[in-house]
Design a protein around this motif. Structure first.
Motif, PDB file in Angstrom:
ATOM      1  N   GLN A  89     -30.841  44.644  -6.591  1.00  0.00           N
ATOM      2  CA  GLN A  89     -30.588  45.658  -5.996  1.00  0.00           C
ATOM      3  C   GLN A  89     -31.091  46.689  -5.795  1.00  0.00           C
ATOM      4  OE1 GLN A  89     -26.405  46.401  -7.411  1.00  0.00           O
ATOM      5  NE2 GLN A  89     -25.786  47.519  -5.568  1.00  0.00           N
ATOM      6  N   THR A  93     -44.709  34.439   4.483  1.00  0.00           N
ATOM      7  CA  THR A  93     -43.486  34.953   4.309  1.00  0.00           C
ATOM      8  C   THR A  93     -43.197  36.417   4.744  1.00  0.00           C
ATOM      9  OG1 THR A  93     -44.032  35.980   2.291  1.00  0.00           O
ATOM     10  CG2 THR A  93     -43.072  33.698   1.808  1.00  0.00           C
ATOM     11  N   ARG A  94     -42.036  36.632   5.424  1.00  0.00           N
ATOM     12  CA  ARG A  94     -41.731  37.976   5.952  1.00  0.00           C
ATOM     13  C   ARG A  94     -41.478  39.075   4.902  1.00  0.00           C
ATOM     14  NH1 ARG A  94     -36.599  36.856   9.145  1.00  0.00           N
ATOM     15  NH2 ARG A  94     -36.575  38.991   8.909  1.00  0.00           N
ATOM     16  N   HIS A  95     -41.263  38.487   3.551  1.00  0.00           N
ATOM     17  CA  HIS A  95     -40.932  39.548   2.768  1.00  0.00           C
ATOM     18  C   HIS A  95     -42.000  39.560   1.348  1.00  0.00           C
ATOM     19  CE1 HIS A  95     -36.878  40.258   4.457  1.00  0.00           C
ATOM     20  NE2 HIS A  95     -36.994  38.865   4.736  1.00  0.00           N
ATOM     21  N   ARG A 148     -34.427  46.811  -5.627  1.00  0.00           N
ATOM     22  CA  ARG A 148     -35.402  46.651  -4.798  1.00  0.00           C
ATOM     23  C   ARG A 148     -34.969  46.273  -3.173  1.00  0.00           C
ATOM     24  NH1 ARG A 148     -40.909  45.818  -6.831  1.00  0.00           N
ATOM     25  NH2 ARG A 148     -40.900  46.903  -8.826  1.00  0.00           N
ATOM     26  N   ASP A 149     -33.861  46.382  -3.099  1.00  0.00           N
ATOM     27  CA  ASP A 149     -33.098  45.733  -1.917  1.00  0.00           C
ATOM     28  C   ASP A 149     -33.660  44.395  -1.357  1.00  0.00           C
ATOM     29  OD1 ASP A 149     -31.304  45.902   0.207  1.00  0.00           O
ATOM     30  OD2 ASP A 149     -32.626  46.755   1.509  1.00  0.00           O
ATOM     31  N   ALA A 150     -33.818  43.578  -2.630  1.00  0.00           N
ATOM     32  CA  ALA A 150     -34.130  42.212  -2.325  1.00  0.00           C
ATOM     33  C   ALA A 150     -33.354  41.636  -1.053  1.00  0.00           C
ATOM     34  CB  ALA A 150     -34.045  41.561  -3.543  1.00  0.00           C
ATOM     35  N   ALA A 151     -34.299  40.646  -0.484  1.00  0.00           N
ATOM     36  CA  ALA A 151     -33.663  39.786   0.711  1.00  0.00           C
ATOM     37  C   ALA A 151     -32.998  38.761   0.158  1.00  0.00           C
ATOM     38  CB  ALA A 151     -34.745  39.556   1.671  1.00  0.00           C
ATOM     39  N   ALA A 152     -33.445  38.046  -0.975  1.00  0.00           N
ATOM     40  CA  ALA A 152     -33.017  36.874  -1.638  1.00  0.00           C
ATOM     41  C   ALA A 152     -33.491  36.849  -2.973  1.00  0.00           C
ATOM     42  CB  ALA A 152     -33.239  35.677  -0.827  1.00  0.00           C
ATOM     43  N   LEU A 209     -38.218  29.957   1.982  1.00  0.00           N
ATOM     44  CA  LEU A 209     -38.487  31.356   2.640  1.00  0.00           C
ATOM     45  C   LEU A 209     -39.848  31.529   3.371  1.00  0.00           C
ATOM     46  CD1 LEU A 209     -37.281  32.964  -0.563  1.00  0.00           C
ATOM     47  CD2 LEU A 209     -36.158  32.766   1.574  1.00  0.00           C
ATOM     48  N   SER A 263     -24.977  38.987  -7.438  1.00  0.00           N
ATOM     49  CA  SER A 263     -25.900  39.354  -6.510  1.00  0.00           C
ATOM     50  C   SER A 263     -25.512  40.065  -5.190  1.00  0.00           C
ATOM     51  CB  SER A 263     -26.731  38.363  -6.216  1.00  0.00           C
ATOM     52  OG  SER A 263     -27.831  38.783  -5.348  1.00  0.00           O
ATOM     53  N   CYS A 313     -27.491  40.069  -2.553  1.00  0.00           N
ATOM     54  CA  CYS A 313     -28.139  39.250  -1.490  1.00  0.00           C
ATOM     55  C   CYS A 313     -27.897  37.701  -1.786  1.00  0.00           C
ATOM     56  CB  CYS A 313     -29.720  39.738  -1.629  1.00  0.00           C
ATOM     57  SG  CYS A 313     -30.294  39.153  -3.178  1.00  0.00           S
TER      58      CYS A 313
END
Length: 147
Positions: A100, A22-24, A102-106, A15, A133, A135
């Motif tokens: 979910q 990192t972008r996230h 936190r609307d995680a990217a991964a 990532l 999951s 994501c």
């Protein structure tokens, strides 16, 4: 543990861009089981085995232990900017719920490398996360004994 550090480092490497960013936002998560309330309340005809003060001390020690694990992991992986989150309950459920919310990217999770029979009998946190999951999930294998 060394296995945990290996898993997180391997997942983060996927990532992270070439310049090390990192972008996230990174959340470093550990899940601990709650101290068994039956120690305080007892079960059936048996009374509790600890006082309320002892129960509170066990709870505080568990929380302190979880925070120490998070801090040591962040330091070992050199990710001081990561938000550290300690959850309670069943690990797979708690992690997927947080992801979910936190609307995680991964999600990056390691596996202990149990065989199919032991995994079926004992369950698997990584299996639960992959199946539930919202994501993408990065599952890293256990560290080889030779590494």
């Amino acid at each position: 543990s060394e296995r945990c550090l290996h898993s997180v480092a391997a997942g983060l490497a996927l990532l992270t861009s070439e310049d090390g960013t990192t972008r996230h936002k990174i959340l470093l998560v550990t899940v601990m089981e709650s101290v068994d309330a039956a120690l305080l309340t007892g079960t059936g005809f048996a009374g509790g085995t600890v006082s309320p003060e002892e129960f509170d001390a066990l709870e505080r020690a568990a929380v302190e232990g979880g925070n120490e694990v998070l801090a040591a992991t962040a330091e070992a992986l050199d990710i001081a900017e990561a938000e550290q989150v300690m959850l309670r309950g069943e690990a797979g459920f708690a992690i997927t719920k947080l992801a979910q919310e936190r609307d995680a990217a991964a999600i990056v999770v390691g596996t202990r490398g149990r065989g199919a029979f032991r995994r079926a009998l004992l369950g698997s946190v990584s299996d639960h996360i992959v199946r539930n999951s919202h994501c993408p999930v990065i599952v890293t294998p256990p560290l080889d004994e030779d590494e």
